[in-house]
Scaffold this active site. Structure first.
Site, PDB file in Angstrom:
ATOM      1  N   CYS A 156      28.919  67.948  21.870  1.00  0.00           N
ATOM      2  CA  CYS A 156      30.144  68.210  22.332  1.00  0.00           C
ATOM      3  C   CYS A 156      30.707  69.437  22.017  1.00  0.00           C
ATOM      4  CB  CYS A 156      31.011  67.380  21.260  1.00  0.00           C
ATOM      5  SG  CYS A 156      30.701  65.560  21.977  1.00  0.00           S
TER       6      CYS A 156
HETATM    7  N1  COA Z   1      37.179  45.425  20.081  1.00  0.00           N
HETATM    8  C1  COA Z   1      37.538  45.070  19.037  1.00  0.00           C
HETATM    9  N2  COA Z   1      37.117  44.995  17.840  1.00  0.00           N
HETATM   10  C2  COA Z   1      36.306  45.934  17.442  1.00  0.00           C
HETATM   11  C3  COA Z   1      35.789  46.913  18.523  1.00  0.00           C
HETATM   12  C4  COA Z   1      36.362  46.665  19.897  1.00  0.00           C
HETATM   13  N3  COA Z   1      35.698  47.171  20.696  1.00  0.00           N
HETATM   14  N4  COA Z   1      34.889  47.707  18.030  1.00  0.00           N
HETATM   15  C5  COA Z   1      35.015  47.316  16.625  1.00  0.00           C
HETATM   16  N5  COA Z   1      35.838  46.522  16.600  1.00  0.00           N
HETATM   17  C6  COA Z   1      35.900  45.858  15.234  1.00  0.00           C
HETATM   18  C7  COA Z   1      34.713  46.117  14.052  1.00  0.00           C
HETATM   19  O1  COA Z   1      33.892  45.022  14.377  1.00  0.00           O
HETATM   20  C8  COA Z   1      35.275  46.205  12.854  1.00  0.00           C
HETATM   21  O2  COA Z   1      35.798  44.757  12.386  1.00  0.00           O
HETATM   22  P1  COA Z   1      35.688  44.528  10.819  1.00  0.00           P
HETATM   23  O3  COA Z   1      36.725  45.225   9.847  1.00  0.00           O
HETATM   24  O4  COA Z   1      35.866  43.036  10.833  1.00  0.00           O
HETATM   25  O5  COA Z   1      34.262  44.692  10.286  1.00  0.00           O
HETATM   26  C9  COA Z   1      36.763  47.042  12.959  1.00  0.00           C
HETATM   27  O6  COA Z   1      37.159  46.752  14.441  1.00  0.00           O
HETATM   28  C10 COA Z   1      36.931  48.446  12.676  1.00  0.00           C
HETATM   29  O7  COA Z   1      35.662  48.824  13.278  1.00  0.00           O
HETATM   30  P2  COA Z   1      35.181  50.427  13.204  1.00  0.00           P
HETATM   31  O8  COA Z   1      34.199  50.882  13.683  1.00  0.00           O
HETATM   32  O9  COA Z   1      35.435  50.658  11.600  1.00  0.00           O
HETATM   33  O10 COA Z   1      36.479  51.074  13.808  1.00  0.00           O
HETATM   34  P3  COA Z   1      37.156  52.648  13.658  1.00  0.00           P
HETATM   35  O11 COA Z   1      38.685  52.364  13.430  1.00  0.00           O
HETATM   36  O12 COA Z   1      36.348  53.558  12.990  1.00  0.00           O
HETATM   37  O13 COA Z   1      37.345  53.377  15.160  1.00  0.00           O
HETATM   38  C11 COA Z   1      35.963  54.569  16.393  1.00  0.00           C
HETATM   39  C12 COA Z   1      35.802  53.292  15.884  1.00  0.00           C
HETATM   40  C13 COA Z   1      34.533  55.066  17.244  1.00  0.00           C
HETATM   41  C14 COA Z   1      37.133  54.940  17.408  1.00  0.00           C
HETATM   42  C15 COA Z   1      35.982  55.782  15.494  1.00  0.00           C
HETATM   43  O14 COA Z   1      35.206  55.622  14.136  1.00  0.00           O
HETATM   44  C16 COA Z   1      35.918  57.158  15.786  1.00  0.00           C
HETATM   45  O15 COA Z   1      36.512  57.636  16.799  1.00  0.00           O
HETATM   46  N6  COA Z   1      34.949  58.055  15.271  1.00  0.00           N
HETATM   47  C17 COA Z   1      34.517  59.345  15.431  1.00  0.00           C
HETATM   48  C18 COA Z   1      34.409  59.342  16.969  1.00  0.00           C
HETATM   49  C19 COA Z   1      33.705  60.758  17.160  1.00  0.00           C
HETATM   50  O16 COA Z   1      34.271  61.992  16.943  1.00  0.00           O
HETATM   51  N7  COA Z   1      32.285  60.809  17.605  1.00  0.00           N
HETATM   52  C20 COA Z   1      32.005  62.005  18.116  1.00  0.00           C
HETATM   53  C21 COA Z   1      31.279  61.692  19.406  1.00  0.00           C
HETATM   54  S1  COA Z   1      31.385  63.018  20.369  1.00  0.00           S
END
Ligand code: COA
Length: 373
Positions: A156
Site C-alpha cells: 500500500c
Molecule cells: N459482516 C458482518 N459482521 C462481520 C463481518 C461482516 N462482513 N466481518 C466481521 N464481522 C463480525 C466479526 O465476526 C466480529 O464478530 P464477533 O465480535 O462476534 O467476533 C465483529 O464483526 C467484529 O469483527 P472485527 O474483525 O473485529 O471488525 P473490525 O471492527 O476490526 O473491522 C476491518 C474489520 C477489516 C474493517 C478493520 O479491522 C480494519 O480496517 N483493519 C485495518 C485494515 C488495514 O488498514 N489494512 C491494511 C490493508 S492494506
C-alpha cells in the site's frame, strides 16, 4: 540544488461499480449454497457454518459504500466469486499496462507534456500481473517515453516510495521527468468468499508526473521532502509467487496466495507508527500543525484516518482538510492517497502546504510534503 515537483496527476477509474448491497446479496447467496452443500458435516459438528455479511457492518467498520472493479460479473456470481479477466495473449497489452497508459495520459495532459519528454516510468503497485518483463517497460513502449522503466512493490505504500525514488533521481540530476503509476487490480487478490475482508478492496490506477520544478509549465506542487520507513510484520501479507505452497494432500492452497490480514492487530500497530512518522517528518521540516492545509492519507479505513488526522492536527480535521475517497473506491492499496490528492488539491493557494501519506503491509509508511506553487 535541483527540486522535484508533481506537475500532473491522472486517475483511471473502472466503469463497473459494486455497491455494498449488491456485494452482500452475492456473498450471502454464496453462504447459503455453502451451508446447504455442507449440511451433513455442519449438522455432525465437523464443519462450521458460514455466517452472512451485512452492509451495515461494512459501513460502520470501514466507511466503504461501494467499489469500482474491472469485472463485477464473476465477483457477484455465487458460483464464481472472483473477477473473470480474459487471459491476454502474448502479443496483446497486459491489463495493468492498459490501465497505466490511461492514467499516465491524463497526468501528462494535465502537465502539458508529451510522453516522449519523459525519462523514466516506475510502476509501483502491491501486486504485478507478471514478474517480468517489467510492466513499466511495457508502459514505456505503449506510451512512447524515453529512458527506462522498472516495477517496484511496497504494497500500500508503493506510491509514496515510488515518488521518493523518482524525486531522488530528479534531485540528483540523472533524470528530469518521471511517471510514477499505480495500477491496482486488488479484486484479483482478494478472497471474496471471506466475510472478514470481502468488502475491503476495489480496482483503480493512478499516475503522477514528476518534473524538475524549474521546468513546470503551470500550477504544480513542489516536493519539499519525502520520508519512507519500514518495520517487518506478517500481519498483512500475500504469499503469491513462484514458490507456491502445497498442502499435505498435494493441492495448492489458493487462499495463501491472496490477501490475508489480522485487521485488529494492523489497527493497533499501524496507527501509532503512522502518526509518529508524520509528526517526525513535519518536525524535521519545521512545519507546525496549523501550517498544514491538507492531509491526503492512505484510504483503508475511515476510523483509522479520523484517528491519524486528529493526532497530527491536534484536533478533529475540518471537512475538506483530510479528504476521504474510500466511501466510493474502497481500499485501492497504493493508489488511495493519490486519488485523494488528484481530486482534492487544485483549490490550494500558492504557498499552501500539504502532506501525502500512504501506509500498509511491510509494515511500511511513506510521506511526501508538498507546497503549492
Ligand atoms: N459482516 C458482518 N459482521 C462481520 C463481518 C461482516 N462482513 N466481518 C466481521 N464481522 C463480525 C466479526 O465476526 C466480529 O464478530 P464477533 O465480535 O462476534 O467476533 C465483529 O464483526 C467484529 O469483527 P472485527 O474483525 O473485529 O471488525 P473490525 O471492527 O476490526 O473491522 C476491518 C474489520 C477489516 C474493517 C478493520 O479491522 C480494519 O480496517 N483493519 C485495518 C485494515 C488495514 O488498514 N489494512 C491494511 C490493508 S492494506
Amino acid at each position: 540544488m535541483l527540486h522535484a515537483a508533481i506537475t500532473g496527476t491522472g486517475v483511471f477509474t473502472p466503469s463497473q461499480v459494486i455497491t455494498n448491497d449488491e456485494l452482500v446479496a452475492a456473498f450471502n447467496a454464496y453462504v447459503e449454497r455453502y451451508n446447504a452443500e455442507n449440511a451433513d458435516a455442519i449438522a455432525a459438528g465437523t464443519l462450521a457454518p458460514k455466517s452472512p455479511s451485512s452492509s451495515e457492518f461494512i459501513v460502520n467498520a470501514s466507511g466503504i459504500e461501494q467499489r469500482f472493479v474491472m469485472d463485477k460479473s464473476g465477483i457477484l456470481d455465487p458460483a464464481v466469486m472472483h473477477p473473470l479477466l480474459r487471459q491476454r495473449g502474448d502479443d496483446e497489452p497486459s491489463i495493468m499496462a492498459e490501465m497505466a497508459v490511461d492514467a499516465c495520459a491524463k497526468a501528462l495532459e494535465k502537465a502539458g507534456r508529451t510522453a516522449d519528454q519523459v525519462d523514466a516510468v516506475i510502476v509501483a503497485a502491491s501486486n504485478h500481473e507478471r514478474a517480468y518483463p517489467a510492466i513499466a517497460v511495457e508502459v514505456q513502449d505503449l506510451l512512447g517515453t524515453g529512458g527506462f522503466g522498472f516495477d517496484m512493490n511496497v504494497a500500500c505504500s508503493s506510491a509514496t516510495f515510488g515518488i521518493q525514488a523518482a524525486a531522488d533521481m530528479i534531485r540528483a540530476g540523472s533524470i528530469s521527468k518521471a511517471l510514477v503509476v499505480n495500477p491496482e487490480i486488488c479484486s484479483a487478490h482478494l478472497e471474496w468468499r471471506d466475510r472478514d475482508c470481502h468488502f475491503i478492496f476495489g480496482d483503480v490506477c493512478t499516475a503522477v508526473l514528476l518534473e524538475r520544478d524549474s521546468d513546470a509549465q503551470g500550477p504544480h506542487f513542489t516536493i519539499r521532502s519525502t520520508r519512507c520507513a519500514t518495520q517487518f510484520s506478517n500481519n498483512i501479507r500475500n504469499n503469491n509467487g513462484f514458490l507456491r505452497r502445497s498442502r499435505p494432500d498435494g493441492m495448492t492452497d489458493r487462499r495463501d496466495m491472496q490477501f490475508m490480514q489480522e485487521g485488529r492487530k494492523v489497527f493497533k500497530e499501524v496507527l501509532p507508527m503512522v502518526s509518529t512518522h508524520i509528526q517526525n517528518h513535519m518536525a524535521d521540516e519545521g512545519i507546525a500543525a496549523p501550517a498544514l492545509k491538507r492531509l491526503w492519507l492512505h484510504q483503508a479505513n475511515k476510523t483509522m484516518n479520523d484517528f491519524i488526522g486528529k493526532k497530527v492536527l491536534g484536533r478533529a480535521p475540518e471537512p475538506g482538510e483530510q479528504p476521504n475517497i474510500l466511501q466510493d473506491y474502497a481500499n485501492t492499496s497504493s493508489a488511495g492517497s493519490i486519488i485523494a490528492f488528484s481530486k482534492f488539491s487544485d483549490d490550494l493557494a500558492p504557498g499552501d502546504l500539504g502532506l501525502i501519506c500512504s501506509f500498509g503491509a511491510g509494515y511500511s509508511v511513506g510521506s511526501v510534503v508538498v507546497e503549492r506553487a
